[in-house]
Design an enzyme around this catalytic site. Structure first.
Site, PDB file in Angstrom:
ATOM      1  N   SER A   1       7.326   4.673 -14.793  1.00 37.81           N
ATOM      2  CA  SER A   1       6.870   5.021 -13.444  1.00 37.81           C
ATOM      3  C   SER A   1       7.754   4.304 -12.439  1.00 37.81           C
ATOM      4  O   SER A   1       8.278   3.215 -12.733  1.00 37.81           O
ATOM      5  CB  SER A   1       5.421   4.564 -13.249  1.00 37.81           C
ATOM      6  OG  SER A   1       5.060   4.625 -11.881  1.00 37.81           O
TER       7      SER A   1
ATOM      8  N   ILE B   1       2.986  12.271  -8.846  1.00 37.31           N
ATOM      9  CA  ILE B   1       2.846  13.620  -9.414  1.00 37.31           C
ATOM     10  C   ILE B   1       1.379  14.031  -9.348  1.00 37.31           C
ATOM     11  O   ILE B   1       0.496  13.223  -9.661  1.00 37.31           O
ATOM     12  CB  ILE B   1       3.327  13.643 -10.887  1.00 37.31           C
ATOM     13  CG1 ILE B   1       4.719  12.989 -11.027  1.00 37.31           C
ATOM     14  CG2 ILE B   1       3.329  15.066 -11.455  1.00 37.31           C
ATOM     15  CD1 ILE B   1       5.818  13.623 -10.225  1.00 37.31           C
TER      16      ILE B   1
ATOM     17  N   ARG C   1      -3.412  17.185 -21.418  1.00 34.84           N
ATOM     18  CA  ARG C   1      -3.522  17.553 -19.996  1.00 34.84           C
ATOM     19  C   ARG C   1      -2.362  16.932 -19.212  1.00 34.84           C
ATOM     20  O   ARG C   1      -1.561  16.176 -19.757  1.00 34.84           O
ATOM     21  CB  ARG C   1      -4.851  17.059 -19.426  1.00 34.84           C
ATOM     22  CG  ARG C   1      -4.957  15.547 -19.366  1.00 34.84           C
ATOM     23  CD  ARG C   1      -6.227  15.106 -18.641  1.00 34.84           C
ATOM     24  NE  ARG C   1      -6.142  13.734 -18.234  1.00 34.84           N
ATOM     25  CZ  ARG C   1      -7.088  12.803 -18.428  1.00 34.84           C
ATOM     26  NH1 ARG C   1      -8.213  13.151 -19.022  1.00 34.84           N
ATOM     27  NH2 ARG C   1      -6.928  11.575 -18.002  1.00 34.84           N
TER      28      ARG C   1
ATOM     29  N   LYS D   1       4.603  -0.732 -17.156  1.00 35.73           N
ATOM     30  CA  LYS D   1       5.685   0.246 -16.991  1.00 35.73           C
ATOM     31  C   LYS D   1       7.052  -0.427 -16.917  1.00 35.73           C
ATOM     32  O   LYS D   1       8.048   0.129 -17.374  1.00 35.73           O
ATOM     33  CB  LYS D   1       5.416   1.105 -15.748  1.00 35.73           C
ATOM     34  CG  LYS D   1       4.172   2.000 -15.873  1.00 35.73           C
ATOM     35  CD  LYS D   1       4.301   2.982 -17.038  1.00 35.73           C
ATOM     36  CE  LYS D   1       3.204   4.041 -17.040  1.00 35.73           C
ATOM     37  NZ  LYS D   1       3.337   4.974 -18.171  1.00 35.73           N
TER      38      LYS D   1
ATOM     39  N   VAL E   1      -3.392   5.476 -29.052  1.00 32.97           N
ATOM     40  CA  VAL E   1      -2.071   4.880 -29.305  1.00 32.97           C
ATOM     41  C   VAL E   1      -2.121   3.349 -29.368  1.00 32.97           C
ATOM     42  O   VAL E   1      -1.208   2.721 -29.906  1.00 32.97           O
ATOM     43  CB  VAL E   1      -1.009   5.340 -28.269  1.00 32.97           C
ATOM     44  CG1 VAL E   1      -0.727   6.821 -28.402  1.00 32.97           C
ATOM     45  CG2 VAL E   1      -1.397   4.951 -26.853  1.00 32.97           C
TER      46      VAL E   1
ATOM     47  N   TYR F   1      -0.598  -2.270 -14.360  1.00 33.87           N
ATOM     48  CA  TYR F   1       0.139  -1.014 -14.586  1.00 33.87           C
ATOM     49  C   TYR F   1       1.646  -1.238 -14.386  1.00 33.87           C
ATOM     50  O   TYR F   1       2.467  -0.795 -15.195  1.00 33.87           O
ATOM     51  CB  TYR F   1      -0.404   0.037 -13.613  1.00 33.87           C
ATOM     52  CG  TYR F   1       0.171   1.418 -13.758  1.00 33.87           C
ATOM     53  CD1 TYR F   1      -0.215   2.246 -14.814  1.00 33.87           C
ATOM     54  CD2 TYR F   1       1.089   1.916 -12.839  1.00 33.87           C
ATOM     55  CE1 TYR F   1       0.296   3.524 -14.934  1.00 33.87           C
ATOM     56  CE2 TYR F   1       1.605   3.196 -12.947  1.00 33.87           C
ATOM     57  CZ  TYR F   1       1.209   4.003 -14.000  1.00 33.87           C
ATOM     58  OH  TYR F   1       1.723   5.275 -14.114  1.00 33.87           O
ATOM     59  N   ALA F   2       2.009  -1.952 -13.312  1.00 35.54           N
ATOM     60  CA  ALA F   2       3.433  -2.214 -13.031  1.00 35.54           C
ATOM     61  C   ALA F   2       4.057  -3.016 -14.172  1.00 35.54           C
ATOM     62  O   ALA F   2       5.176  -2.731 -14.612  1.00 35.54           O
ATOM     63  CB  ALA F   2       3.588  -2.961 -11.711  1.00 35.54           C
ATOM     64  N   ALA F   3       3.309  -4.015 -14.668  1.00 35.07           N
ATOM     65  CA  ALA F   3       3.828  -4.824 -15.775  1.00 35.07           C
ATOM     66  C   ALA F   3       4.024  -3.961 -17.022  1.00 35.07           C
ATOM     67  O   ALA F   3       5.033  -4.077 -17.726  1.00 35.07           O
ATOM     68  CB  ALA F   3       2.873  -5.974 -16.072  1.00 35.07           C
TER      69      ALA F   3
ATOM     70  N   ASN G   1       3.997   9.466 -23.594  1.00 34.79           N
ATOM     71  CA  ASN G   1       3.472   9.838 -22.275  1.00 34.79           C
ATOM     72  C   ASN G   1       2.076   9.278 -22.020  1.00 34.79           C
ATOM     73  O   ASN G   1       1.676   9.122 -20.871  1.00 34.79           O
ATOM     74  CB  ASN G   1       3.463  11.365 -22.178  1.00 34.79           C
ATOM     75  CG  ASN G   1       2.615  11.860 -21.029  1.00 34.79           C
ATOM     76  OD1 ASN G   1       3.055  11.906 -19.881  1.00 34.79           O
ATOM     77  ND2 ASN G   1       1.360  12.223 -21.307  1.00 34.79           N
TER      78      ASN G   1
HETATM   79  P1  NAI Z   1      -3.503  11.849 -17.075  1.00 35.31           P
HETATM   80  O1  NAI Z   1      -4.530  10.800 -16.921  1.00 35.31           O
HETATM   81  O2  NAI Z   1      -3.764  13.216 -16.552  1.00 35.31           O
HETATM   82  O3  NAI Z   1      -3.087  11.986 -18.601  1.00 35.31           O
HETATM   83  C1  NAI Z   1      -2.855  10.857 -19.420  1.00 35.31           C
HETATM   84  C2  NAI Z   1      -3.133  11.231 -20.848  1.00 35.31           C
HETATM   85  O4  NAI Z   1      -2.942  10.076 -21.683  1.00 35.31           O
HETATM   86  C3  NAI Z   1      -4.576  11.698 -21.051  1.00 35.31           C
HETATM   87  O5  NAI Z   1      -4.573  12.831 -21.878  1.00 35.31           O
HETATM   88  C4  NAI Z   1      -5.219  10.515 -21.729  1.00 35.31           C
HETATM   89  O6  NAI Z   1      -6.297  10.866 -22.558  1.00 35.31           O
HETATM   90  C5  NAI Z   1      -4.065   9.971 -22.545  1.00 35.31           C
HETATM   91  N1  NAI Z   1      -4.283   8.587 -22.939  1.00 35.31           N
HETATM   92  C6  NAI Z   1      -4.580   7.534 -22.161  1.00 35.31           C
HETATM   93  N2  NAI Z   1      -4.745   6.438 -22.904  1.00 35.31           N
HETATM   94  C7  NAI Z   1      -4.544   6.799 -24.198  1.00 35.31           C
HETATM   95  C8  NAI Z   1      -4.575   6.114 -25.438  1.00 35.31           C
HETATM   96  N3  NAI Z   1      -4.870   4.822 -25.521  1.00 35.31           N
HETATM   97  N4  NAI Z   1      -4.287   6.816 -26.561  1.00 35.31           N
HETATM   98  C9  NAI Z   1      -4.001   8.122 -26.501  1.00 35.31           C
HETATM   99  N5  NAI Z   1      -3.965   8.826 -25.355  1.00 35.31           N
HETATM  100  C10 NAI Z   1      -4.239   8.171 -24.225  1.00 35.31           C
HETATM  101  O7  NAI Z   1      -2.191  11.231 -16.430  1.00 35.31           O
HETATM  102  P2  NAI Z   1      -0.785  11.871 -16.031  1.00 35.31           P
HETATM  103  O8  NAI Z   1      -0.674  11.770 -14.565  1.00 35.31           O
HETATM  104  O9  NAI Z   1      -0.542  13.161 -16.702  1.00 35.31           O
HETATM  105  O10 NAI Z   1       0.179  10.728 -16.617  1.00 35.31           O
HETATM  106  C11 NAI Z   1       0.983  10.883 -17.765  1.00 35.31           C
HETATM  107  C12 NAI Z   1       1.952   9.714 -17.822  1.00 35.31           C
HETATM  108  O11 NAI Z   1       2.786   9.714 -16.664  1.00 35.31           O
HETATM  109  C13 NAI Z   1       1.260   8.350 -17.842  1.00 35.31           C
HETATM  110  O12 NAI Z   1       1.961   7.477 -18.710  1.00 35.31           O
HETATM  111  C14 NAI Z   1       1.391   7.882 -16.419  1.00 35.31           C
HETATM  112  O13 NAI Z   1       1.371   6.471 -16.314  1.00 35.31           O
HETATM  113  C15 NAI Z   1       2.743   8.452 -16.035  1.00 35.31           C
HETATM  114  N6  NAI Z   1       2.949   8.583 -14.609  1.00 35.31           N
HETATM  115  C16 NAI Z   1       2.155   9.413 -13.852  1.00 35.31           C
HETATM  116  C17 NAI Z   1       2.377   9.520 -12.502  1.00 35.31           C
HETATM  117  C18 NAI Z   1       1.584  10.413 -11.621  1.00 35.31           C
HETATM  118  O14 NAI Z   1       1.817  10.384 -10.399  1.00 35.31           O
HETATM  119  N7  NAI Z   1       0.652  11.211 -12.146  1.00 35.31           N
HETATM  120  C19 NAI Z   1       3.426   8.739 -11.853  1.00 35.31           C
HETATM  121  C20 NAI Z   1       4.196   7.918 -12.729  1.00 35.31           C
HETATM  122  C21 NAI Z   1       3.952   7.863 -14.063  1.00 35.31           C
END
Ligand code: NAI
Length: 246
Positions: free
Chosen positions: A141, A187, A18, A158, A63, A154-156, A89
Protein backbone atom coordinates in the site's frame (compact mmCIF):
# COMPACT_ATOMS: atom_id res chain seq x y z
CA UNK A 1 -0.17 -5.63 -30.45
CA UNK A 2 1.31 -7.56 -27.53
CA UNK A 3 -1.26 -9.52 -25.60
CA UNK A 4 -0.76 -11.17 -22.26
CA UNK A 5 -1.20 -14.93 -22.40
CA UNK A 6 -0.95 -16.88 -19.15
CA UNK A 7 -2.12 -20.19 -20.58
CA UNK A 8 -0.45 -23.03 -18.67
CA UNK A 9 0.18 -20.91 -15.56
CA UNK A 10 -1.42 -21.62 -12.19
CA UNK A 11 -2.17 -18.66 -9.91
CA UNK A 12 -2.95 -18.72 -6.18
CA UNK A 13 -4.60 -15.45 -5.16
CA UNK A 14 -5.26 -14.88 -1.46
CA UNK A 15 -8.31 -12.91 -0.34
CA UNK A 16 -9.81 -13.30 -3.80
CA UNK A 17 -13.51 -13.69 -2.97
CA UNK A 18 -14.09 -9.94 -3.26
CA UNK A 19 -12.53 -6.53 -3.88
CA UNK A 20 -9.09 -6.19 -5.39
CA UNK A 21 -8.32 -9.90 -5.03
CA UNK A 22 -11.39 -10.89 -7.02
CA UNK A 23 -10.48 -8.41 -9.78
CA UNK A 24 -6.95 -9.88 -9.88
CA UNK A 25 -8.28 -13.46 -10.04
CA UNK A 26 -10.64 -12.49 -12.86
CA UNK A 27 -7.96 -10.85 -14.99
CA UNK A 28 -5.46 -13.68 -14.52
CA UNK A 29 -8.21 -16.14 -15.43
CA UNK A 30 -9.23 -14.14 -18.50
CA UNK A 31 -5.58 -14.22 -19.59
CA UNK A 32 -5.77 -18.03 -19.60
CA UNK A 33 -4.33 -18.96 -16.19
CA UNK A 34 -5.73 -21.62 -13.91
CA UNK A 35 -6.73 -19.81 -10.72
CA UNK A 36 -7.14 -20.87 -7.09
CA UNK A 37 -9.63 -18.59 -5.36
CA UNK A 38 -8.54 -18.36 -1.74
CA UNK A 39 -10.71 -17.05 1.06
CA UNK A 40 -11.37 -17.81 4.70
CA UNK A 41 -14.79 -19.26 3.90
CA UNK A 42 -14.72 -22.48 1.86
CA UNK A 43 -18.28 -22.18 0.52
CA UNK A 44 -17.73 -18.60 -0.63
CA UNK A 45 -14.39 -19.47 -2.27
CA UNK A 46 -16.03 -22.37 -4.11
CA UNK A 47 -18.94 -20.24 -5.24
CA UNK A 48 -16.64 -17.50 -6.62
CA UNK A 49 -14.54 -20.16 -8.37
CA UNK A 50 -17.74 -21.58 -9.86
CA UNK A 51 -18.72 -18.14 -11.17
CA UNK A 52 -15.36 -17.74 -12.89
CA UNK A 53 -15.80 -21.12 -14.59
CA UNK A 54 -13.40 -23.82 -15.69
CA UNK A 55 -9.69 -23.87 -14.69
CA UNK A 56 -10.52 -22.77 -11.12
CA UNK A 57 -10.80 -24.16 -7.62
CA UNK A 58 -11.97 -22.56 -4.38
CA UNK A 59 -9.85 -23.28 -1.30
CA UNK A 60 -10.09 -21.96 2.25
CA UNK A 61 -7.38 -20.81 4.61
CA UNK A 62 -6.61 -18.14 7.13
CA UNK A 63 -3.24 -16.94 5.83
CA UNK A 64 -2.13 -16.23 9.39
CA UNK A 65 -2.16 -19.99 10.06
CA UNK A 66 0.81 -21.78 8.45
CA UNK A 67 -0.79 -25.24 8.55
CA UNK A 68 -3.96 -23.99 6.83
CA UNK A 69 -1.84 -22.27 4.18
CA UNK A 70 0.21 -25.40 3.50
CA UNK A 71 -2.97 -27.49 3.20
CA UNK A 72 -4.62 -24.98 0.84
CA UNK A 73 -1.56 -24.95 -1.40
CA UNK A 74 -1.46 -28.76 -1.52
CA UNK A 75 -5.17 -28.80 -2.45
CA UNK A 76 -4.75 -26.13 -5.13
CA UNK A 77 -1.73 -27.86 -6.68
CA UNK A 78 -3.50 -31.24 -6.65
CA UNK A 79 -6.37 -29.73 -8.65
CA UNK A 80 -4.59 -27.23 -10.90
CA UNK A 81 -0.90 -28.17 -11.04
CA UNK A 82 2.17 -26.46 -9.60
CA UNK A 83 1.67 -22.83 -8.61
CA UNK A 84 3.64 -20.50 -10.88
CA UNK A 85 2.03 -17.19 -9.83
CA UNK A 86 1.40 -16.30 -6.18
CA UNK A 87 -0.50 -13.13 -5.35
CA UNK A 88 -0.54 -12.12 -1.69
CA UNK A 89 -3.57 -9.88 -1.57
CA UNK A 90 -5.32 -10.89 1.68
CA UNK A 91 -5.24 -8.04 4.13
CA UNK A 92 -7.18 -6.15 6.74
CA UNK A 93 -7.15 -2.98 8.80
CA UNK A 94 -7.75 -2.39 12.52
CA UNK A 95 -7.25 1.38 12.68
CA UNK A 96 -6.58 3.36 15.82
CA UNK A 97 -4.22 6.01 17.10
CA UNK A 98 -1.03 4.55 18.54
CA UNK A 99 -1.91 5.07 22.19
CA UNK A 100 -5.25 3.34 21.70
CA UNK A 101 -3.91 0.46 19.64
CA UNK A 102 -4.28 -2.85 21.46
CA UNK A 103 -1.89 -5.77 21.15
CA UNK A 104 -4.72 -7.71 19.53
CA UNK A 105 -5.17 -5.02 16.84
CA UNK A 106 -1.44 -5.03 16.20
CA UNK A 107 -1.12 -8.82 16.04
CA UNK A 108 -4.17 -9.37 13.86
CA UNK A 109 -2.99 -6.93 11.20
CA UNK A 110 0.65 -8.05 11.24
CA UNK A 111 -0.36 -11.72 11.22
CA UNK A 112 -2.66 -11.40 8.20
CA UNK A 113 -0.83 -8.78 6.14
CA UNK A 114 2.80 -9.70 6.75
CA UNK A 115 3.11 -13.13 8.33
CA UNK A 116 0.47 -14.43 5.91
CA UNK A 117 2.67 -13.51 2.94
CA UNK A 118 5.65 -15.16 4.62
CA UNK A 119 3.61 -18.37 5.00
CA UNK A 120 2.49 -18.54 1.38
CA UNK A 121 5.88 -17.55 -0.04
CA UNK A 122 7.67 -20.16 2.06
CA UNK A 123 5.19 -22.79 0.92
CA UNK A 124 5.62 -22.16 -2.81
CA UNK A 125 9.29 -21.11 -2.97
CA UNK A 126 10.85 -24.56 -3.12
CA UNK A 127 8.71 -25.67 -6.06
CA UNK A 128 9.25 -22.42 -7.95
CA UNK A 129 13.01 -22.64 -7.39
CA UNK A 130 13.18 -26.22 -8.62
CA UNK A 131 11.21 -25.39 -11.75
CA UNK A 132 13.14 -22.14 -12.22
CA UNK A 133 9.89 -20.36 -12.84
CA UNK A 134 7.82 -18.20 -10.54
CA UNK A 135 6.20 -14.84 -10.03
CA UNK A 136 5.26 -13.58 -6.61
CA UNK A 137 3.29 -10.35 -6.38
CA UNK A 138 2.61 -8.84 -2.98
CA UNK A 139 -0.09 -6.23 -2.54
CA UNK A 140 1.32 -3.59 -0.25
CA UNK A 141 0.00 0.00 0.00
CA UNK A 142 1.15 3.59 -0.40
CA UNK A 143 0.60 3.67 3.37
CA UNK A 144 3.61 1.34 3.68
CA UNK A 145 5.68 4.01 1.92
CA UNK A 146 4.20 7.25 3.28
CA UNK A 147 2.72 6.15 6.64
CA UNK A 148 -0.72 7.32 7.71
CA UNK A 149 -1.97 8.52 11.05
CA UNK A 150 -4.27 6.04 12.74
CA UNK A 151 -2.71 3.15 10.82
CA UNK A 152 0.57 2.38 12.62
CA UNK A 153 -0.12 -1.36 12.58
CA UNK A 154 -1.23 -1.37 8.93
CA UNK A 155 1.67 0.87 7.79
CA UNK A 156 4.16 -1.36 9.61
CA UNK A 157 2.69 -4.48 8.00
CA UNK A 158 2.77 -2.97 4.50
CA UNK A 159 6.29 -1.51 4.91
CA UNK A 160 7.38 -4.91 6.21
CA UNK A 161 5.91 -6.52 3.12
CA UNK A 162 8.14 -4.33 0.95
CA UNK A 163 11.24 -5.43 2.89
CA UNK A 164 10.14 -9.06 2.72
CA UNK A 165 9.63 -8.74 -1.04
CA UNK A 166 13.09 -7.29 -1.65
CA UNK A 167 14.83 -9.91 0.54
CA UNK A 168 13.10 -12.81 -1.20
CA UNK A 169 13.65 -11.23 -4.62
CA UNK A 170 17.38 -11.29 -3.90
CA UNK A 171 17.29 -14.87 -2.60
CA UNK A 172 15.62 -16.34 -5.68
CA UNK A 173 16.56 -14.10 -8.62
CA UNK A 174 19.16 -16.63 -9.78
CA UNK A 175 16.37 -19.24 -10.01
CA UNK A 176 14.15 -17.02 -12.16
CA UNK A 177 11.63 -16.44 -9.36
CA UNK A 178 10.66 -12.76 -9.59
CA UNK A 179 9.18 -11.07 -6.55
CA UNK A 180 7.52 -7.66 -6.73
CA UNK A 181 4.99 -5.45 -4.97
CA UNK A 182 2.03 -3.49 -6.21
CA UNK A 183 1.24 -0.53 -3.95
CA UNK A 184 -2.33 0.71 -4.44
CA UNK A 185 -3.39 4.17 -3.40
CA UNK A 186 -7.04 4.66 -2.53
CA UNK A 187 -9.18 2.02 -4.25
CA UNK A 188 -12.96 1.76 -3.97
CA UNK A 189 -13.67 -1.53 -2.13
CA UNK A 190 -15.32 -2.76 1.08
CA UNK A 191 -12.11 -1.85 2.92
CA UNK A 192 -12.42 1.85 2.07
CA UNK A 193 -16.24 2.12 1.96
CA UNK A 194 -16.35 2.68 5.73
CA UNK A 195 -14.43 5.97 5.57
CA UNK A 196 -16.36 9.05 6.74
CA UNK A 197 -17.24 11.48 3.89
CA UNK A 198 -14.89 14.23 5.15
CA UNK A 199 -11.95 11.78 5.16
CA UNK A 200 -12.85 10.68 1.61
CA UNK A 201 -12.98 14.30 0.42
CA UNK A 202 -9.58 15.08 1.97
CA UNK A 203 -8.06 12.02 0.31
CA UNK A 204 -9.57 12.89 -3.06
CA UNK A 205 -7.98 16.34 -2.99
CA UNK A 206 -4.56 14.65 -2.61
CA UNK A 207 -4.94 12.56 -5.79
CA UNK A 208 -3.60 14.31 -8.92
CA UNK A 209 -5.76 12.17 -11.24
CA UNK A 210 -8.78 13.47 -9.31
CA UNK A 211 -10.55 10.19 -8.59
CA UNK A 212 -10.25 7.03 -6.53
CA UNK A 213 -8.93 3.90 -8.20
CA UNK A 214 -10.86 0.78 -9.17
CA UNK A 215 -9.95 -2.83 -8.35
CA UNK A 216 -9.44 -3.66 -12.04
CA UNK A 217 -6.75 -0.95 -12.22
CA UNK A 218 -4.74 -2.79 -9.56
CA UNK A 219 -5.42 -6.09 -11.31
CA UNK A 220 -3.93 -4.69 -14.53
CA UNK A 221 -0.63 -3.99 -12.75
CA UNK A 222 -0.61 -7.50 -11.27
CA UNK A 223 -1.34 -9.02 -14.68
CA UNK A 224 1.63 -7.13 -16.13
CA UNK A 225 3.97 -8.31 -13.35
CA UNK A 226 2.77 -11.90 -13.83
CA UNK A 227 3.41 -11.74 -17.55
CA UNK A 228 6.39 -12.23 -19.80
CA UNK A 229 6.47 -8.45 -20.33
CA UNK A 230 7.85 -8.11 -16.79
CA UNK A 231 10.55 -10.81 -17.10
CA UNK A 232 13.37 -8.34 -16.24
CA UNK A 233 11.66 -6.78 -13.20
CA UNK A 234 12.25 -8.01 -9.66
CA UNK A 235 12.33 -6.40 -6.21
CA UNK A 236 10.24 -3.50 -7.53
CA UNK A 237 7.35 -1.62 -5.93
CA UNK A 238 4.87 -0.57 -8.61
CA UNK A 239 2.78 2.27 -7.18
CA UNK A 240 -0.73 2.50 -8.65
CA UNK A 241 -2.30 5.50 -6.97
CA UNK A 242 -3.35 8.17 -9.44
CA UNK A 243 -0.21 10.11 -8.54
CA UNK A 244 -0.96 10.38 -4.80
CA UNK A 245 2.48 9.36 -3.49
CA UNK A 246 4.79 10.97 -6.06
P1 NAI B 1 -11.26 -6.26 1.16
O1 NAI B 1 -11.45 -6.13 2.62
O2 NAI B 1 -12.41 -5.99 0.25
O3 NAI B 1 -10.69 -7.70 0.81
C1 NAI B 1 -9.65 -8.30 1.55
C2 NAI B 1 -9.77 -9.79 1.45
O4 NAI B 1 -8.74 -10.40 2.24
C3 NAI B 1 -11.11 -10.29 1.99
O5 NAI B 1 -11.62 -11.26 1.11
C4 NAI B 1 -10.74 -10.89 3.32
O6 NAI B 1 -11.59 -11.93 3.72
C5 NAI B 1 -9.35 -11.42 3.03
N1 NAI B 1 -8.59 -11.64 4.25
C6 NAI B 1 -8.35 -10.78 5.25
N2 NAI B 1 -7.64 -11.37 6.22
C7 NAI B 1 -7.42 -12.65 5.82
C8 NAI B 1 -6.76 -13.77 6.39
N3 NAI B 1 -6.18 -13.71 7.58
N4 NAI B 1 -6.72 -14.92 5.67
C9 NAI B 1 -7.30 -15.00 4.47
N5 NAI B 1 -7.96 -13.98 3.89
C10 NAI B 1 -8.02 -12.83 4.56
O7 NAI B 1 -10.03 -5.32 0.82
P2 NAI B 1 -9.43 -4.79 -0.56
O8 NAI B 1 -9.61 -3.33 -0.56
O9 NAI B 1 -9.88 -5.59 -1.71
O10 NAI B 1 -7.87 -5.04 -0.26
C11 NAI B 1 -7.10 -6.04 -0.87
C12 NAI B 1 -5.64 -5.77 -0.56
O11 NAI B 1 -5.26 -4.50 -1.09
C13 NAI B 1 -5.33 -5.71 0.93
O12 NAI B 1 -4.08 -6.31 1.19
C14 NAI B 1 -5.26 -4.23 1.21
O13 NAI B 1 -4.45 -3.93 2.32
C15 NAI B 1 -4.66 -3.71 -0.09
N6 NAI B 1 -4.90 -2.31 -0.33
C16 NAI B 1 -6.18 -1.82 -0.49
C17 NAI B 1 -6.37 -0.48 -0.72
C18 NAI B 1 -7.71 0.12 -0.94
O14 NAI B 1 -7.78 1.35 -1.07
N7 NAI B 1 -8.79 -0.67 -0.97
C19 NAI B 1 -5.24 0.44 -0.77
C20 NAI B 1 -3.96 -0.17 -0.60
C21 NAI B 1 -3.82 -1.50 -0.40
Amino acid sequence: MTTIDLTGQTAFVTGSTRGIGLAIARQLHQAGARVAIVGRDQARAQSVAGELGERTIGVACDVADADQVDAAIVAAEAALGPITVLVNNAGLTRDNLLIRLSDADWDQVLDANLKGAFHTMRAVARGMMKRRQGRIINITSVVGIMGNKGQANYAASKAGLIGLTKAVAQEYASRNVLVNCVAPGFIETDMTAALPPEASAALLSAIPLGRFGRPDEIAGAVLFLASDLARYITGHVLVVDGGMAM
